[in-house]
Design a protein around this motif. Structure first.
Motif, PDB file in Angstrom:
ATOM      1  N   ASP A 319     -14.057 121.015  83.960  1.00 46.68           N
ATOM      2  CA  ASP A 319     -13.134 120.710  85.054  1.00 46.68           C
ATOM      3  C   ASP A 319     -12.827 121.967  85.874  1.00 46.68           C
ATOM      4  O   ASP A 319     -12.765 121.919  87.107  1.00 46.68           O
ATOM      5  N   ALA A 320     -12.651 123.098  85.201  1.00 47.69           N
ATOM      6  CA  ALA A 320     -12.359 124.350  85.910  1.00 47.69           C
ATOM      7  C   ALA A 320     -13.541 124.794  86.765  1.00 47.69           C
ATOM      8  O   ALA A 320     -13.361 125.240  87.907  1.00 47.69           O
ATOM      9  N   LEU A 321     -14.762 124.684  86.230  1.00 52.21           N
ATOM     10  CA  LEU A 321     -15.937 125.021  87.034  1.00 52.21           C
ATOM     11  C   LEU A 321     -16.049 124.100  88.239  1.00 52.21           C
ATOM     12  O   LEU A 321     -16.371 124.536  89.348  1.00 52.21           O
ATOM     13  N   PHE A 322     -15.783 122.827  88.032  1.00 57.63           N
ATOM     14  CA  PHE A 322     -15.833 121.862  89.129  1.00 57.63           C
ATOM     15  C   PHE A 322     -14.846 122.239  90.231  1.00 57.63           C
ATOM     16  O   PHE A 322     -15.196 122.283  91.424  1.00 57.63           O
ATOM     17  N   ARG A 323     -13.620 122.533  89.850  1.00 56.53           N
ATOM     18  CA  ARG A 323     -12.600 122.855  90.858  1.00 56.53           C
ATOM     19  C   ARG A 323     -12.918 124.162  91.577  1.00 56.53           C
ATOM     20  O   ARG A 323     -12.696 124.281  92.779  1.00 56.53           O
ATOM     21  N   ALA A 324     -13.438 125.136  90.834  1.00 53.02           N
ATOM     22  CA  ALA A 324     -13.715 126.440  91.444  1.00 53.02           C
ATOM     23  C   ALA A 324     -14.964 126.410  92.319  1.00 53.02           C
ATOM     24  O   ALA A 324     -14.977 126.969  93.425  1.00 53.02           O
ATOM     25  N   ILE A 325     -16.024 125.773  91.841  1.00 54.86           N
ATOM     26  CA  ILE A 325     -17.323 125.839  92.525  1.00 54.86           C
ATOM     27  C   ILE A 325     -17.480 124.738  93.567  1.00 54.86           C
ATOM     28  O   ILE A 325     -17.935 124.983  94.684  1.00 54.86           O
ATOM     29  N   VAL A 326     -17.090 123.526  93.211  1.00 56.84           N
ATOM     30  CA  VAL A 326     -17.293 122.395  94.117  1.00 56.84           C
ATOM     31  C   VAL A 326     -16.154 122.263  95.118  1.00 56.84           C
ATOM     32  O   VAL A 326     -16.376 122.122  96.328  1.00 56.84           O
ATOM     33  N   LEU A 327     -14.914 122.333  94.620  1.00 55.49           N
ATOM     34  CA  LEU A 327     -13.758 122.159  95.506  1.00 55.49           C
ATOM     35  C   LEU A 327     -13.244 123.468  96.097  1.00 55.49           C
ATOM     36  O   LEU A 327     -12.336 123.452  96.929  1.00 55.49           O
ATOM     37  N   LYS A 328     -13.791 124.591  95.651  1.00 55.15           N
ATOM     38  CA  LYS A 328     -13.398 125.909  96.167  1.00 55.15           C
ATOM     39  C   LYS A 328     -11.920 126.202  95.948  1.00 55.15           C
ATOM     40  O   LYS A 328     -11.248 126.823  96.773  1.00 55.15           O
ATOM     41  N   LYS A 329     -11.402 125.762  94.825  1.00 52.80           N
ATOM     42  CA  LYS A 329      -9.993 125.978  94.511  1.00 52.80           C
ATOM     43  C   LYS A 329      -9.841 127.092  93.482  1.00 52.80           C
ATOM     44  O   LYS A 329     -10.757 127.380  92.715  1.00 52.80           O
ATOM     45  N   GLU A 330      -8.674 127.706  93.468  1.00 55.06           N
ATOM     46  CA  GLU A 330      -8.392 128.719  92.463  1.00 55.06           C
ATOM     47  C   GLU A 330      -8.079 128.032  91.137  1.00 55.06           C
ATOM     48  O   GLU A 330      -7.516 126.942  91.104  1.00 55.06           O
ATOM     49  N   VAL A 331      -8.457 128.686  90.043  1.00 58.05           N
ATOM     50  CA  VAL A 331      -8.140 128.168  88.715  1.00 58.05           C
ATOM     51  C   VAL A 331      -7.366 129.238  87.953  1.00 58.05           C
ATOM     52  O   VAL A 331      -7.493 130.434  88.226  1.00 58.05           O
ATOM     53  N   ASP A 332      -6.572 128.807  86.990  1.00 61.58           N
ATOM     54  CA  ASP A 332      -5.803 129.753  86.191  1.00 61.58           C
ATOM     55  C   ASP A 332      -6.736 130.603  85.332  1.00 61.58           C
ATOM     56  O   ASP A 332      -7.632 130.059  84.669  1.00 61.58           O
ATOM     57  N   PRO A 333      -6.538 131.914  85.326  1.00 62.32           N
ATOM     58  CA  PRO A 333      -7.471 132.778  84.591  1.00 62.32           C
ATOM     59  C   PRO A 333      -7.347 132.689  83.072  1.00 62.32           C
ATOM     60  O   PRO A 333      -8.321 132.920  82.357  1.00 62.32           O
ATOM     61  N   VAL A 334      -6.151 132.393  82.559  1.00 66.65           N
ATOM     62  CA  VAL A 334      -5.943 132.319  81.112  1.00 66.65           C
ATOM     63  C   VAL A 334      -5.255 131.000  80.786  1.00 66.65           C
ATOM     64  O   VAL A 334      -4.200 130.691  81.345  1.00 66.65           O
TER      65      VAL A 334
END
Length: 356
Positions: A319-334
């Protein structure tokens, strides 16, 4: 203005450009002059336009290949649930043509880790999820991923120096400290405790287990310094049928030991022995809601399990890869997982698959 009602035609009229120009800007396509780009961006700002990221990603019509690199494991093990969670996330986002290919390596062999990652990088992945090997070996490949702008997520063991996109797992030190506290609430007057390990060449399988033990020993040093901790290694080089002999010898030689602990998912190795040998005055505490552990909890040879939501971790990584790569959104680092204590009374209500 309601973003949902803003049409490309509205933006074009506001900017004084064609509908085609606006479409190219919104989808990051070429052949837009700097002047037209400036006009469109100004119109978008004035209209407080926020794009529908899902619609934009679908319109882009691109496929995404993720890879997961995890340790080899047996059926019904902790890692199997991680895989199930990752697969569920891929299924949820199947309209975006996301796939996740899983590769395996031997946790006691950095060479197998390196071989698997070489294979991954040769296939130009869009994103990588991995359970890291030793720091020096892992860093060689994370440096390459940084240079190639390939986002990667660390699972299980947090190595902040590698600068991952994100991390999912427990706070291992806190988890071990918590485990010691819970154990000593059961055994405040005990003089001796057994710590079961599974080692090869003097090493445990993961940094996570090392950190759990460090947290455990810190608590014991601070609060129960006189308690003796005896280590028993059910070596990964031994055949399983030999484990009973090792355990029988230990408990014969240490009649004061009534409580044991392990920091891996194999508490059932001791729990099943205790049931077979009918040693009802001894219990072990361990990690992970795998079925063999759960059965020992139900039968009373495992006192507690600490759960860490393996399914949730696998799901959350994809889900985090999807949001970061596909939706170009920031994800929580930890992203630390809950530290949850399961006993005979509540284990039947624990939901492993509670996402999606």
């Amino acid at each position: 203005m309601d973003t949902g009602k803003i049409r490309i035609k509205d933006i074009a009229e506001r900017a004084g450009v064609s509908v085609g120009t606006v479409d190219r800007v919104l989808h990051n396509r070429p052949n837009v002059s700097p002047k037209a780009l400036e006009k469109v961006n100004k119109a978008l700002e004035e209209m407080d336009y926020k794009p529908n990221m899902y619609a934009s990603a679908l319109a882009y019509n691109k496929s995404y290949q993720f890879f997961s690199l995890i340790p080899k494991h047996e059926s019904e093990a902790y890692w199997e649930e991680v895989e199930e969670g990752a697969n569920a996330a891929c299924e949820r986002y199947r309209d975006f043509s996301i796939s996740n290919k899983v590769l395996y390596y031997n946790r006691f062999s950095p060479e197998t880790f390196a071989k698997a990652l070489n294979s991954v990088l040769a296939q130009n992945p869009d994103g990588v999820i991995m359970v890291p090997s030793v720091l020096e070996v892992t860093r060689r490949y994370t440096d390459q991923m940084h240079n190639r702008n390939i986002p990667f997520i660390l699972l299980d063991s947090y190595m902040p120096d590698l600068k991952p996109l994100s991390f999912f797992g427990q706070d291992s030190f806190a988890s071990g400290y918590f485990a010691a506290r819970m154990l000593m609430m059961l055994a405040p007057r005990e003089k001796e405790i057994m710590l079961m390990k599974q080692m090869r060449n003097g090493n445990v399988a993961s940094k996570q287990q090392e950190n759990r033990e460090t947290g455990f020993r810190h608590y014991m040093h601070d609060h129960f310094p006189s308690v003796k901790i005896f280590e028993v290694n059910l070596s990964l080089d031994e055949k399983r049928e030999h484990y009973d002999v090792i355990l029988e010898r230990f408990f014969e030689e240490h009649p004061l030991v009534h409580h044991c602990i392990t920091f891996n998912s194999k508490a059932h190795l001791v729990g099943e022995y205790l049931l077979r040998s009918n040693r009802r005055n001894i219990q072990i505490m361990g990690y992970d809601m795998v079925e063999k552990n759960a059965e020992c909890v139900r039968q009373g040879s495992i006192s507690f399990l600490i759960a860490q939501h393996a399914y949730m971790q696998g799901y959350a990584c994809v889900d985090a890869l999807f949001r970061a790569i596909v939706l170009k959104k920031e994800v929580d680092p930890v992203n630390y997982m809950p530290i949850e204590l399961l006993s005979k009374e509540n284990i039947g209500y624990y939901r492993r698959k509670n996402i999606g």
